[in-house]
Write a protein that holds these residues in place. Structure first.
Motif, PDB file in Angstrom:
ATOM      1  N   SER A 105     -11.486  16.101  -5.067  1.00 17.94           N
ATOM      2  CA  SER A 105     -11.192  16.398  -3.661  1.00 17.94           C
ATOM      3  C   SER A 105     -11.057  15.139  -2.806  1.00 17.94           C
ATOM      4  O   SER A 105     -10.233  15.096  -1.887  1.00 17.94           O
ATOM      5  CB  SER A 105     -12.244  17.334  -3.068  1.00 17.94           C
ATOM      6  OG  SER A 105     -13.531  16.773  -3.186  1.00 17.94           O
ATOM      7  N   ALA A 106     -11.813  14.088  -3.104  1.00  8.66           N
ATOM      8  CA  ALA A 106     -11.708  12.857  -2.325  1.00  8.66           C
ATOM      9  C   ALA A 106     -10.336  12.209  -2.521  1.00  8.66           C
ATOM     10  O   ALA A 106      -9.699  11.782  -1.556  1.00  8.66           O
ATOM     11  CB  ALA A 106     -12.813  11.879  -2.722  1.00  8.66           C
ATOM     12  N   GLN A 107      -9.862  12.140  -3.758  1.00  7.29           N
ATOM     13  CA  GLN A 107      -8.540  11.568  -4.034  1.00  7.29           C
ATOM     14  C   GLN A 107      -7.417  12.488  -3.551  1.00  7.29           C
ATOM     15  O   GLN A 107      -6.389  12.016  -3.067  1.00  7.29           O
ATOM     16  CB  GLN A 107      -8.379  11.291  -5.525  1.00  7.29           C
ATOM     17  CG  GLN A 107      -9.149  10.109  -6.017  1.00  7.29           C
ATOM     18  CD  GLN A 107      -8.669   8.823  -5.355  1.00  7.29           C
ATOM     19  OE1 GLN A 107      -7.478   8.568  -5.244  1.00  7.29           O
ATOM     20  NE2 GLN A 107      -9.610   8.021  -4.902  1.00  7.29           N
ATOM     21  N   GLU A 108      -7.610  13.781  -3.698  1.00 10.25           N
ATOM     22  CA  GLU A 108      -6.579  14.736  -3.303  1.00 10.25           C
ATOM     23  C   GLU A 108      -6.321  14.701  -1.799  1.00 10.25           C
ATOM     24  O   GLU A 108      -5.215  15.015  -1.360  1.00 10.25           O
ATOM     25  CB  GLU A 108      -6.959  16.143  -3.751  1.00 10.25           C
ATOM     26  CG  GLU A 108      -6.868  16.322  -5.256  1.00 10.25           C
ATOM     27  CD  GLU A 108      -7.308  17.690  -5.721  1.00 10.25           C
ATOM     28  OE1 GLU A 108      -6.852  18.686  -5.131  1.00 10.25           O
ATOM     29  OE2 GLU A 108      -8.094  17.755  -6.681  1.00 10.25           O
ATOM     30  N   ALA A 109      -7.304  14.285  -1.005  1.00  9.52           N
ATOM     31  CA  ALA A 109      -7.101  14.150   0.439  1.00  9.52           C
ATOM     32  C   ALA A 109      -6.039  13.096   0.738  1.00  9.52           C
ATOM     33  O   ALA A 109      -5.321  13.187   1.737  1.00  9.52           O
ATOM     34  CB  ALA A 109      -8.415  13.782   1.114  1.00  9.52           C
ATOM     35  N   TRP A 110      -5.915  12.099  -0.136  1.00 11.21           N
ATOM     36  CA  TRP A 110      -4.952  11.014   0.057  1.00 11.21           C
ATOM     37  C   TRP A 110      -3.654  11.220  -0.706  1.00 11.21           C
ATOM     38  O   TRP A 110      -2.577  10.839  -0.242  1.00 11.21           O
ATOM     39  CB  TRP A 110      -5.575   9.681  -0.370  1.00 11.21           C
ATOM     40  CG  TRP A 110      -6.691   9.271   0.518  1.00 11.21           C
ATOM     41  CD1 TRP A 110      -8.028   9.451   0.294  1.00 11.21           C
ATOM     42  CD2 TRP A 110      -6.588   8.637   1.792  1.00 11.21           C
ATOM     43  NE1 TRP A 110      -8.754   8.970   1.339  1.00 11.21           N
ATOM     44  CE2 TRP A 110      -7.886   8.451   2.290  1.00 11.21           C
ATOM     45  CE3 TRP A 110      -5.512   8.206   2.571  1.00 11.21           C
ATOM     46  CZ2 TRP A 110      -8.154   7.863   3.505  1.00 11.21           C
ATOM     47  CZ3 TRP A 110      -5.775   7.615   3.793  1.00 11.21           C
ATOM     48  CH2 TRP A 110      -7.083   7.446   4.245  1.00 11.21           C
ATOM     49  N   THR A 111      -3.749  11.760  -1.907  1.00 16.89           N
ATOM     50  CA  THR A 111      -2.571  11.803  -2.779  1.00 16.89           C
ATOM     51  C   THR A 111      -2.007  13.197  -2.990  1.00 16.89           C
ATOM     52  O   THR A 111      -0.997  13.343  -3.676  1.00 16.89           O
ATOM     53  CB  THR A 111      -2.909  11.197  -4.158  1.00 16.89           C
ATOM     54  OG1 THR A 111      -3.966  11.964  -4.762  1.00 16.89           O
ATOM     55  CG2 THR A 111      -3.320   9.737  -4.024  1.00 16.89           C
TER      56      THR A 111
ATOM     57  N   ASP B  69       0.803  -1.217   0.000  1.00 18.77           N
ATOM     58  CA  ASP B  69       0.000   0.000   0.000  1.00 18.77           C
ATOM     59  C   ASP B  69       0.840   1.273   0.000  1.00 18.77           C
ATOM     60  O   ASP B  69       0.350   2.341   0.337  1.00 18.77           O
ATOM     61  CB  ASP B  69      -0.966   0.001   1.194  1.00 18.77           C
ATOM     62  CG  ASP B  69      -0.232  -0.008   2.523  1.00 18.77           C
ATOM     63  OD1 ASP B  69       0.987  -0.229   2.542  1.00 18.77           O
ATOM     64  OD2 ASP B  69      -0.905   0.207   3.556  1.00 18.77           O
TER      65      ASP B  69
END
Length: 140
Positions: free
Chosen positions: A77-83, A33
């Motif tokens: 925004s959902a992906q940007e929180a992680w990446t 991961d």
């Protein structure tokens, strides 16, 4: 600096009546991961300065409306929180000088139009298999 690199490369392409398709590198997984820190493909970086994965530059010096096209990941925004923050389509034009930009998911549909009537194509086959398939399909 990148604008000057593109200008010189576009001059070479214009002399050959050519187009160029240059994908960047993909994320490399280190273990289950975790990924290695992303490093753009050198040719892509040299011409664009764009340091995000899943991007492709298309250069067509004979098309004023599409001399420098970037296909990039859209803002999410959902992906940007992680990446991390993405520049998105708007940022590709505003911050990196693209004539026009599109979401990377539209590459297969739009690439044939951008390659139409090019006498030559500059593309490094074998570096990115999914992109190879898209480019081959566009040429067909």
């Amino acid at each position: 600096m990148y604008k000057e690199h593109r200008r010189r490369f576009l001059e070479l392409l214009r002399a050959e009546r050519a187009a160029a398709v240059i994908p960047t590198a993909t994320h490399k997984v280190r273990n289950h991961d975790a990924e290695y820190r992303f490093r753009p493909e050198s040719d892509f970086w040299y011409l664009t300065g764009f340091a995000e994965p899943e991007a492709v530059a298309v250069l067509r010096p004979d098309r004023a409306d599409a001399a420098f096209v970037l296909f990039v990941r859209p803002r999410d925004s959902a992906q940007e929180a992680w990446t991390g923050r993405r520049n998105g389509v708007e940022g590709a034009c505003r911050d990196f000088g693209a004539t026009v930009a599109h979401p990377i998911g539209e590459l297969a549909a739009r690439l044939p139009g951008y390659l139409e009537n090019a006498a030559r194509l500059l593309y490094a086959v074998g570096r990115d298999e999914p992109c190879d398939r898209i480019v081959h399909a566009a040429l067909a």
